[in-house]
Design a protein around this motif. Structure first.
Motif, short mmCIF file in Angstrom:
data_model
loop_
_atom_site.label_atom_id
_atom_site.label_comp_id
_atom_site.label_asym_id
_atom_site.label_seq_id
_atom_site.Cartn_x
_atom_site.Cartn_y
_atom_site.Cartn_z
N TRP B 104 0.87 -1.19 0.00
CA TRP B 104 0.00 0.00 0.00
C TRP B 104 0.90 1.23 0.00
O TRP B 104 1.83 1.31 0.81
CB TRP B 104 -0.88 0.05 1.25
CG TRP B 104 -1.92 -1.00 1.32
CD1 TRP B 104 -3.21 -0.89 0.91
CD2 TRP B 104 -1.79 -2.33 1.86
NE1 TRP B 104 -3.88 -2.07 1.15
CE2 TRP B 104 -3.05 -2.95 1.73
CE3 TRP B 104 -0.75 -3.05 2.42
CZ2 TRP B 104 -3.28 -4.26 2.14
CZ3 TRP B 104 -0.97 -4.35 2.83
CH2 TRP B 104 -2.23 -4.93 2.69
N HIS B 105 0.64 2.15 -0.89
CA HIS B 105 1.35 3.43 -0.87
C HIS B 105 0.39 4.50 -0.37
O HIS B 105 -0.61 4.78 -1.02
CB HIS B 105 1.84 3.79 -2.28
CG HIS B 105 2.99 2.95 -2.72
ND1 HIS B 105 2.97 2.20 -3.86
CD2 HIS B 105 4.20 2.75 -2.17
CE1 HIS B 105 4.13 1.56 -3.99
NE2 HIS B 105 4.88 1.88 -2.98
N LEU B 106 0.72 5.04 0.79
CA LEU B 106 -0.17 6.03 1.41
C LEU B 106 0.49 7.40 1.40
O LEU B 106 1.71 7.51 1.53
CB LEU B 106 -0.46 5.65 2.87
CG LEU B 106 -1.10 4.30 3.11
CD1 LEU B 106 -1.27 4.09 4.60
CD2 LEU B 106 -2.44 4.22 2.43
N ARG B 107 -0.33 8.41 1.25
CA ARG B 107 0.16 9.78 1.33
C ARG B 107 -0.67 10.53 2.35
O ARG B 107 -1.88 10.32 2.47
CB ARG B 107 0.01 10.49 0.00
CG ARG B 107 1.12 10.25 -0.97
CD ARG B 107 0.96 11.16 -2.15
NE ARG B 107 1.66 10.66 -3.31
CZ ARG B 107 2.98 10.72 -3.48
NH1 ARG B 107 3.74 11.24 -2.54
NH2 ARG B 107 3.54 10.25 -4.56
N SER B 108 0.00 11.41 3.07
CA SER B 108 -0.69 12.36 3.91
C SER B 108 -0.56 13.71 3.22
O SER B 108 0.53 14.29 3.19
CB SER B 108 -0.04 12.39 5.30
OG SER B 108 -0.46 13.52 5.98
N LEU B 109 -1.65 14.19 2.64
CA LEU B 109 -1.56 15.47 1.92
C LEU B 109 -1.33 16.64 2.87
O LEU B 109 -0.51 17.50 2.56
CB LEU B 109 -2.82 15.70 1.08
CG LEU B 109 -3.13 14.64 0.02
CD1 LEU B 109 -4.27 15.11 -0.86
CD2 LEU B 109 -1.93 14.32 -0.83
N PRO B 110 -2.00 16.70 4.05
CA PRO B 110 -1.71 17.84 4.93
C PRO B 110 -0.29 17.82 5.48
O PRO B 110 0.32 18.88 5.64
CB PRO B 110 -2.72 17.69 6.06
CG PRO B 110 -3.73 16.72 5.58
CD PRO B 110 -3.07 15.86 4.59
N MET B 111 0.25 16.63 5.80
CA MET B 111 1.58 16.56 6.41
C MET B 111 2.69 16.36 5.37
O MET B 111 3.86 16.33 5.73
CB MET B 111 1.64 15.39 7.40
CG MET B 111 0.46 15.30 8.31
SD MET B 111 0.58 16.48 9.61
CE MET B 111 0.91 15.41 10.96
#
Lengths: 437, 233
Positions: B104-111
């Motif tokens: 799984w490739h996850l991104r945190s857009l706010p952080m």
């Protein structure tokens, strides 16, 4: 033939020919109420269409689906109740083939997935492979790649704008924009020799440096091209038909857009300022001065505005790239990945060995993995590569932005009219080569 | 209404101090680890098998049975906010003894964080991981494709069926390493199957149930539909 409740499916599965091989026709007769019924219908019986849902099939060979996309729609009158998309008609197994190819041999395959954005795919793949090899490319190469990416963003958006305008009913912008696209293709042709499938990059550099005088051609393009965009802007942005057919269509909330994994103009139109060039930069994009346009409602009209503004921002980036284009080598000085010049390969022993090893065995990255994402015209395009130390990747994964964007289409079209499905589908900017791979 | 004709342009032309920069001279091993790993370790303890940094990207290997909890925590926790699912895929190695990996490739857009989660599925065990569809709607097709290509079952996915290959595809899962490049069946067998296919069967059972063509369907299909079957082209 009695008029019972009929569906498209039954209609299509009948042969349509009578016993003599002539097309079967159902003669109609107008009743006293003015309604047409079949001649052989039992008297007094009229079809009761109330509450009946209709199954309708669009594609896979329909021009308005922008490729071999098939949509099965459940209609209540003219309103879409449910949409079931079918893809895979163009599936070629790129990812499987990549496992049997050396890294430089994969680059021609990247041309053919999102074929409106070939230079951008080439750059993205090269960036991923270079991360895997641990290579730092030269400054000139970086700027040339930025030029390639922004040119391909422009041509991709031009095709999108032209074809979408046709779908919604304006033919003229298509002709204007394809003339401009032709100028970019001439530039690309004089750079690399190919127009559509460019194979522009190599691991560690570019397939070719730009020829003499090429920057003058690009400068001429970036100074004259914005006029066409202004003309299209004047033609469409306040056009009553355009506005009437796009405003308020398939509006999205920012939370929805993020949760559905949308990216690119689809996401930014919904008001989320996520641009890979700004948030996870590459190729020194943080040093270029450009803005990220976002919309407010996420409807089809906002997607149009965002893409139009992105074209202008790309022109800005191109101007800055032309200003700063440094002299120097294009390819890295690394005999593991860059072929020696031909005359040295034929005369110098060491160069010949490097040449032989590269061609016969291929460069070998160390064991590791890398996911490198770039901002393609459609959104976040990622290449995930896993190496086990051999010259061919164990896994080459393409994260296609329009695949994820298209997966939201059931949610986007539900509750809209059948004719709006075409506009919504066009606004996603799909390329089936990338979706099916 | 006039501002409706202009996109909102975010004035991020001038980079602020916290603006990220392009990675340069990324080391092969080591480097700064994603700050979320510490939070994961304190919250989940043994479920976090390993975490390492390769080419500047943090990979966290998670116990397959607890993936859903971990991803839900990463999504919901206000200090993490991994709100964006970039990709779901799988990796099979040429060494067939090695376990299959679901990635799984996850991104945190706010952080502005990026995290790779992996679950290892040893060969011989059932290839199943929980679906994250309930957390990220974007996982719908990504998981279906992964199921199609690798045969990994995403339990809890509402509509797990083949996506790129057709519904009646019999040759298995194309991206598995035991699947030959030219397909499992010979060309003549593939041709035979293509000619034997029923071109009238263009609609799935689910689609046929939309319109009331029900009465016109053959009896066996009516029976299957009545049994709640939702797939099958």
């Amino acid at each position: 033939m009695a008029t019972t409740k009929r569906t498209i499916e039954v209609e299509l599965s009948t042969t349509g020919l009578d016993a003599q091989g002539r097309p079967r026709r159902t003669p109609l007769l107008a009743t006293e109420g003015g309604q047409a019924v079949a001649l052989d219908a039992p008297p007094g019986i009229e079809p009761d269409l109330e509450g009946e849902h209709m199954l309708i099939n669009i594609g896979p060979q329909h021009p308005a689906t922008h490729g071999v996309l098939r949509l099965v729609l459940e209609l209540d009158g003219e309103t879409v109740v449910r949409c079931i998309p079918h893809i895979g008609y163009l599936h070629c197994g790129f990812e499987k083939i990549g496992e049997y190819r050396q890294y430089n041999q994969i680059i021609p395959w990247t041309d053919r997935e999102d074929y409106l954005n070939s230079p951008g795919n080439n750059v993205a793949f090269a960036l991923g492979a270079e991360r895997l090899f641990g290579i730092e490319i030269t400054e000139r190469c970086k700027v040339l790649r930025v030029i390639a990416m922004e040119l391909s963003r422009i041509i991709s958006h031009l095709v999108w704008l032209g074809t979408t305008a046709i779908d919604i009913g304006a033919y003229t912008p298509f002709l204007w924009l394809f003339q401009e696209r032709e100028r970019v293709y001439l530039l690309l042709e004089s750079w690399i020799g190919a127009r559509l499938t460019t194979s522009l990059t190599r691991v560690g550099g570019m397939g070719a440096d730009i020829p003499d005088g090429w920057t003058e051609g690009l400068r001429h393009f970036v100074t004259t091209f914005p006029r066409t965009i202004d003309e299209v802007d004047a033609m469409l942005t306040r056009n009553a038909i355009w506005v009437g057919r796009t405003i308020g269509l398939s509006a999205l909330s920012p939370e929805q857009a993020v949760n559905y994994g949308l990216s690119g103009p689809m996401l930014r139109a919904a008001g989320v300022a996520y641009d890979v060039r700004k948030d996870f930069p590459y190729l020194d994009y943080e040093t270029y001065d450009f803005d990220v346009p976002v919309g407010s409602t996420g409807d089809v009209y906002d997607r149009y505005l965002v893409r139009l503004e992105e074209i202008r921002q790309s022109v800005r980036i191109l101007e800055q790239a032309l200003e700063r284009l440094p002299d120097g080598p294009v390819n890295v000085d690394d005999p593991r990945v860059i072929l020696p010049p031909k005359h040295k390969a034929m005369s110098d022993m060491e160069s010949m060995i490097h040449h032989f090893k590269q061609v016969m065995e291929g460069p070998r990255p160390p064991i590791g993995e890398a996911y490198v994402a770039v901002e393609s015209p459609k959104g976040e395009k990622g290449y995930y590569m896993v190496s086990d130390g051999t010259s061919k990747p164990v896994r080459w994964r393409i994260r296609p932005p329009s695949f994820v964007n298209l997966s939201a289409i059931p949610m986007l079209v539900e509750g809209h009219l059948l004719s709006d499905v075409i506009a919504i589908n066009a606004s996603i900017d799909i390329v089936m080569g990338e979706i099916d791979r | 209404m006039s501002e409706r004709f202009q996109p909102v342009v975010v004035g991020r032309g001038v980079p602020d101090a916290a603006a990220p920069v392009s990675p340069k001279h990324v080391p092969h091993q080591g480097g700064a680890m994603n700050a979320s790993v510490d939070a994961l370790r304190t919250t989940f303890g043994d479920a976090i098998v390993r975490a390492d940094v390769v080419w500047g990207e943090t990979t966290v290997i998670v116990d397959p049975s607890r993936v859903l909890e971990v991803i839900r925590f990463l999504h919901d926790d206000p200090a993490q906010q991994y709100d964006y699912l970039s990709d779901v895929t799988a990796v099979e190695y040429r060494d067939l003894e090695r376990p299959l990996e679901v990635v799984w490739h996850l991104r945190s857009l706010p952080m502005r964080r990026f995290l790779r989660l992996k679950a290892l599925l040893p060969k011989g065990t059932p290839l199943a991981v929980p679906s994250v569809y309930e957390i990220y709607r974007g996982a719908n097709w990504l998981e279906r494709e992964c199921f199609d290509m690798f045969g990994i079952e995403f339990t809890g996915h509402p509509d797990l069926r083949r996506l790129l290959m057709w519904e009646g595809y019999k040759e298995g899962h194309p991206l598995r390493k035991d699947f030959p490049l030219r397909g499992r069946f010979s060309r003549s067998e593939q041709l035979r199957q293509a000619l034997a296919a029923n071109p009238e069967a263009r609609y799935s059972m689910e689609e046929l149930s939309i319109a009331d063509a029900f009465a016109d369907l053959p009896a066996d299909i009516r029976h299957r539909l009545a049994g709640g079957e939702a797939t099958g082209e």
